[in-house]
Design a protein around this motif. Structure first.
Motif, mmCIF file in Angstrom:
data_model
loop_
_atom_site.group_PDB
_atom_site.id
_atom_site.type_symbol
_atom_site.label_atom_id
_atom_site.label_comp_id
_atom_site.label_asym_id
_atom_site.label_seq_id
_atom_site.Cartn_x
_atom_site.Cartn_y
_atom_site.Cartn_z
ATOM 1 N N UNK A 43 0.818 -1.219 0.000
ATOM 2 C CA UNK A 43 0.000 0.000 0.000
ATOM 3 C C UNK A 43 0.850 1.266 0.000
ATOM 4 N N UNK A 44 2.119 1.147 0.389
ATOM 5 C CA UNK A 44 3.000 2.317 0.421
ATOM 6 C C UNK A 44 3.800 2.490 -0.869
ATOM 7 N N UNK A 45 3.904 1.418 -1.653
ATOM 8 C CA UNK A 45 4.635 1.479 -2.919
ATOM 9 C C UNK A 45 3.679 1.942 -4.017
ATOM 10 N N UNK A 46 4.117 2.937 -4.761
ATOM 11 C CA UNK A 46 3.268 3.489 -5.806
ATOM 12 C C UNK A 46 3.938 3.326 -7.166
ATOM 13 N N UNK A 47 3.176 2.817 -8.127
ATOM 14 C CA UNK A 47 3.667 2.634 -9.497
ATOM 15 C C UNK A 47 2.640 3.275 -10.434
ATOM 16 N N UNK A 49 1.215 6.122 -10.468
ATOM 17 C CA UNK A 49 0.131 6.839 -9.816
ATOM 18 C C UNK A 49 -0.857 5.998 -9.046
ATOM 19 N N UNK A 50 -0.566 4.714 -8.845
ATOM 20 C CA UNK A 50 -1.488 3.855 -8.125
ATOM 21 C C UNK A 50 -0.702 2.904 -7.238
ATOM 22 N N UNK A 51 -1.270 2.539 -6.097
ATOM 23 C CA UNK A 51 -0.587 1.630 -5.180
ATOM 24 C C UNK A 51 -0.362 0.274 -5.842
ATOM 25 N N UNK A 52 0.715 -0.369 -5.446
ATOM 26 C CA UNK A 52 1.055 -1.688 -5.991
ATOM 27 C C UNK A 52 -0.056 -2.699 -5.708
ATOM 28 N N UNK A 53 -0.708 -2.584 -4.558
ATOM 29 C CA UNK A 53 -1.799 -3.493 -4.214
ATOM 30 C C UNK A 53 -2.943 -3.381 -5.228
ATOM 31 N N UNK A 54 -3.255 -2.177 -5.652
ATOM 32 C CA UNK A 54 -4.307 -1.995 -6.659
ATOM 33 C C UNK A 54 -3.920 -2.638 -7.984
ATOM 34 N N UNK A 55 -2.651 -2.494 -8.371
ATOM 35 C CA UNK A 55 -2.185 -3.139 -9.605
ATOM 36 C C UNK A 55 -2.296 -4.662 -9.499
#
Length: 121
Positions: A43-47, A49-55
């Motif tokens: 949740x803290x890593x962003x790729x 413009x979106x969190x890695x969890x969302x990806x």
């Protein structure tokens, strides 16, 4: 003789259904576990413009959609051209939708962040 091939085909179909059920269940369980625990490093890593969890959720959902089409819509038995036409159309549509959602969402966020509209809703 025909009865033997029908019985073998039924056994093979049953095995295939359980295999598909198992794979889709594992992917769904992984999604639910990630949604419940929400690991901080995801949740803290962003790729882009979106969190890695969302990806991860998007990728797993697209995988499930592809696998459902592959198994239950019998795409595995179709010609290569038809499979590509169906799958690539869906992939490009999903990529386009993600692009539009990220672009418009970022625009709306910037409008609210810069104070053009109040956050009072």
């Amino acid at each position: 003789m025909a009865h033997d091939s029908t019985a073998h085909q039924h056994e093979s179909s049953t095995k295939r259904i359980w295999q598909v059920f198992g794979i889709l269940s594992v992917v769904t369980i992984v999604e639910v576990i990630l949604g419940i625990f929400r690991p901080p490093f995801l949740t803290e890593t962003s790729i882009v413009g979106m969190h890695l969890l969302n990806w991860i959720f998007i990728i797993l959902t697209l995988y499930k959609a592809y696998y459902i089409a592959w198994a239950f819509m019998h795409m595995e038995h179709e010609t290569k051209g038809l499979r590509r036409a169906v799958v690539w159309s869906g992939v490009f549509l999903a990529i386009y939708l993600i692009f539009i959602l990220l672009t418009e969402g970022d625009y709306i966020y910037e409008v609210y962040k810069n104070g053009y509209i109040a956050w009072d809703f």
